[in-house]
Design an enzyme around this catalytic site. Structure first.
Site, mmCIF file in Angstrom:
data_model
loop_
_atom_site.group_PDB
_atom_site.id
_atom_site.type_symbol
_atom_site.label_atom_id
_atom_site.label_comp_id
_atom_site.label_asym_id
_atom_site.label_seq_id
_atom_site.Cartn_x
_atom_site.Cartn_y
_atom_site.Cartn_z
ATOM 1 N N TRP A 17 0.833 -1.205 0.000
ATOM 2 C CA TRP A 17 0.000 0.000 0.000
ATOM 3 C C TRP A 17 0.877 1.269 0.000
ATOM 4 O O TRP A 17 1.884 1.320 0.688
ATOM 5 C CB TRP A 17 -0.906 -0.003 1.225
ATOM 6 C CG TRP A 17 -1.827 1.179 1.325
ATOM 7 C CD1 TRP A 17 -2.605 1.703 0.338
ATOM 8 C CD2 TRP A 17 -2.053 1.993 2.489
ATOM 9 N NE1 TRP A 17 -3.320 2.786 0.813
ATOM 10 C CE2 TRP A 17 -2.997 2.992 2.125
ATOM 11 C CE3 TRP A 17 -1.561 1.980 3.788
ATOM 12 C CZ2 TRP A 17 -3.454 3.958 3.014
ATOM 13 C CZ3 TRP A 17 -2.019 2.938 4.677
ATOM 14 C CH2 TRP A 17 -2.953 3.911 4.293
ATOM 15 N N ASP A 31 1.539 -8.523 1.287
ATOM 16 C CA ASP A 31 0.139 -8.121 1.115
ATOM 17 C C ASP A 31 -0.028 -7.106 -0.014
ATOM 18 O O ASP A 31 0.820 -6.229 -0.208
ATOM 19 C CB ASP A 31 -0.369 -7.513 2.428
ATOM 20 C CG ASP A 31 -1.822 -7.098 2.351
ATOM 21 O OD1 ASP A 31 -2.691 -7.988 2.314
ATOM 22 O OD2 ASP A 31 -2.104 -5.881 2.331
ATOM 23 N N TYR A 82 -4.612 -0.858 -5.061
ATOM 24 C CA TYR A 82 -3.352 -0.163 -4.806
ATOM 25 C C TYR A 82 -2.734 0.297 -6.127
ATOM 26 O O TYR A 82 -2.404 -0.523 -6.994
ATOM 27 C CB TYR A 82 -2.366 -1.058 -4.056
ATOM 28 C CG TYR A 82 -2.774 -1.425 -2.652
ATOM 29 C CD1 TYR A 82 -3.835 -0.798 -2.008
ATOM 30 C CD2 TYR A 82 -2.093 -2.416 -1.941
ATOM 31 C CE1 TYR A 82 -4.214 -1.142 -0.717
ATOM 32 C CE2 TYR A 82 -2.461 -2.767 -0.645
ATOM 33 C CZ TYR A 82 -3.528 -2.126 -0.046
ATOM 34 O OH TYR A 82 -3.901 -2.474 1.238
ATOM 35 N N SER A 107 -11.500 -7.327 5.518
ATOM 36 C CA SER A 107 -10.713 -6.180 5.955
ATOM 37 C C SER A 107 -11.647 -5.035 6.312
ATOM 38 O O SER A 107 -12.458 -4.607 5.482
ATOM 39 C CB SER A 107 -9.741 -5.740 4.857
ATOM 40 O OG SER A 107 -8.948 -4.636 5.300
ATOM 41 N N GLN A 142 -8.364 -8.024 8.512
ATOM 42 C CA GLN A 142 -7.234 -7.095 8.402
ATOM 43 C C GLN A 142 -7.689 -5.697 8.829
ATOM 44 O O GLN A 142 -8.143 -4.909 8.010
ATOM 45 C CB GLN A 142 -6.683 -7.070 6.975
ATOM 46 C CG GLN A 142 -5.418 -6.236 6.850
ATOM 47 C CD GLN A 142 -4.793 -6.338 5.465
ATOM 48 O OE1 GLN A 142 -4.624 -5.349 4.777
ATOM 49 N NE2 GLN A 142 -4.433 -7.544 5.053
ATOM 50 N N LEU A 199 2.448 1.988 12.622
ATOM 51 C CA LEU A 199 3.084 3.266 12.962
ATOM 52 C C LEU A 199 2.156 4.446 12.742
ATOM 53 O O LEU A 199 2.591 5.601 12.739
ATOM 54 C CB LEU A 199 4.361 3.448 12.124
ATOM 55 C CG LEU A 199 5.434 2.369 12.330
ATOM 56 C CD1 LEU A 199 6.610 2.597 11.398
ATOM 57 C CD2 LEU A 199 5.896 2.339 13.784
ATOM 58 N N ARG A 253 5.127 9.895 3.553
ATOM 59 C CA ARG A 253 3.804 9.588 3.013
ATOM 60 C C ARG A 253 2.896 10.815 3.021
ATOM 61 O O ARG A 253 2.152 11.070 2.073
ATOM 62 C CB ARG A 253 3.171 8.462 3.837
ATOM 63 C CG ARG A 253 1.780 8.076 3.407
ATOM 64 C CD ARG A 253 1.294 6.852 4.162
ATOM 65 N NE ARG A 253 2.183 5.714 3.934
ATOM 66 C CZ ARG A 253 2.009 4.511 4.491
ATOM 67 N NH1 ARG A 253 0.997 4.308 5.311
ATOM 68 N NH2 ARG A 253 2.833 3.540 4.232
ATOM 69 N N GLU A 288 15.472 -1.710 9.931
ATOM 70 C CA GLU A 288 15.136 -1.192 11.259
ATOM 71 C C GLU A 288 13.829 -1.786 11.770
ATOM 72 O O GLU A 288 13.722 -2.178 12.932
ATOM 73 C CB GLU A 288 15.043 0.340 11.215
ATOM 74 C CG GLU A 288 16.394 1.030 11.110
ATOM 75 C CD GLU A 288 17.300 0.703 12.286
ATOM 76 O OE1 GLU A 288 16.882 0.935 13.444
ATOM 77 O OE2 GLU A 288 18.422 0.194 12.052
#
Length: 328
Positions: free
Chosen positions: A21, A49, A54, A152, A178, A210, A229, A294
């Site tokens: 996504w 996924d 998308y 979802s 989801q 996040l 983003r 990370e």
């Protein structure tokens, strides 16, 4: 990497996964995607996924081409996609039998694959009878185009209704949901779905751990980095709704806890999601290899989340939803 069963099914998915996504088709091409996907595999990720919507299908094309060029053994990975928004025509969206079947075939063509392991109904469709949707998803499974199906952003009531139809007809019900899940968005996972984990063995593949990057702390100054983003034109409205003073204050309050553990805030936030026993896999997103490296370190943070640390986190965010007595 740790692997967990997807709900009550026998399918094993990596505790951390990767989703296409925003990034694939909007920010990244095939060359970039190959580097990111291989980095994920190097860290043990086996679940990837996607969705027909998308980048208007381009994300599936990029993922499919990248995996083909990387030469991965298909059975080594778990690939998912989602059906709902497939185009502008009246039958190109929703969960009718027509769109589920035609949409699935189009997804497989873009992915250059004979099957996906998991296919989701991307949103509920109140204009289509639930029995039609359940039967269509089972048809997709019977054809070998997918092995499991899920939902979802459905409500607990809608998932329960789907299971009622499936059980009445002797068909497969949705094994996974989801939903969004992070320190700022918790009600569905921690309250609404609670009965479904026991009743139906529902698994979860959660997205936005996040909170669209807010829980990395990179927006704490109030500025929006150009490569983030929220700098994308399509996400500026989301930024204005998300980057509010109360949220940023909580994020700043979490940083001393992360510092106490000696880890970046992003790893703490991802580990917090993965620590929920009802979460099968946390879907992460990244546009750079170093971000994936990370993020994957969050696996080592999970054991550090003692009850005392969890209490400290809650004292800062104060987002734990109240649960009805009947669900305790």
């Amino acid at each position: 990497m740790q692997y967990k069963n997807l709900g009550r099914s026998g399918l094993k998915v990596s505790q951390l996964s990767y989703g296409a996504w925003v990034s694939f088709g909007n920010q990244l091409d095939v060359k970039d995607a190959k580097a990111l996907l291989q980095c994920c595999r190097d860290h043990g990720v086996n679940f990837f996924d996607n969705a027909e919507v998308y980048a208007n299908g381009r994300a599936e094309e990029i993922m499919g081409q990248a995996i083909s060029e990387l030469g991965w053994k298909r059975s080594d990975v778990v690939i998912s996609t989602k059906i709902f928004w497939g185009g502008s025509g009246p039958n190109d969206k929703g969960l009718s039998r027509k769109h589920i079947i035609e949409g699935t075939k189009a997804c497989l063509k873009r992915l250059e694959m004979e099957y996906v392991d998991l296919i989701y109904c991307h949103r509920p469709d109140t204009s289509t009878p639930i029995e039609e949707t359940v039967r269509a998803m089972n048809y997709v499974i019977d054809q070998g185009w997918a092995y499991y199906w899920g939902t979802s952003e459905w409500s607990a009531q809608q998932i329960t209704e789907a299971w009622g139809v499936a059980e009445k007809l002797g068909l497969a019900g949705p094994i996974v949901e989801q939903p969004e899940y992070n320190l700022m968005s918790r009600h569905k996972v921690e309250v609404e779905y609670q009965p479904l984990y026991t009743n139906y063995g529902l698994g979860l593949t959660t997205w936005s751990p996040l909170a669209s990057g807010v829980l990395t702390g990179k927006y704490n100054s109030g500025n929006i980095p150009q490569d983030s983003r929220f700098a994308l034109e399509n996400y500026k409205n989301l930024a204005s709704r998300t980057l509010v003073d109360d949220v940023l204050k909580k994020v700043r309050g979490l940083q001393p806890i992360a510092a106490e553990l000696g880890v970046p805030l992003a790893q703490l936030a991802i580990a917090w999601c993965a620590a929920n026993p009802n979460v099968s896999s946390v879907i992460t997103g990244a546009t750079k290899v170093h971000q994936i490296e990370e993020n994957m370190k969050a696996i080592k943070v999970i054991p550090l989340l003692t009850p005392e640390i969890m209490d400290k986190i809650e004292a800062v965010v104060q987002t734990k939803p109240k649960r009805p007595d009947s669900y305790r």
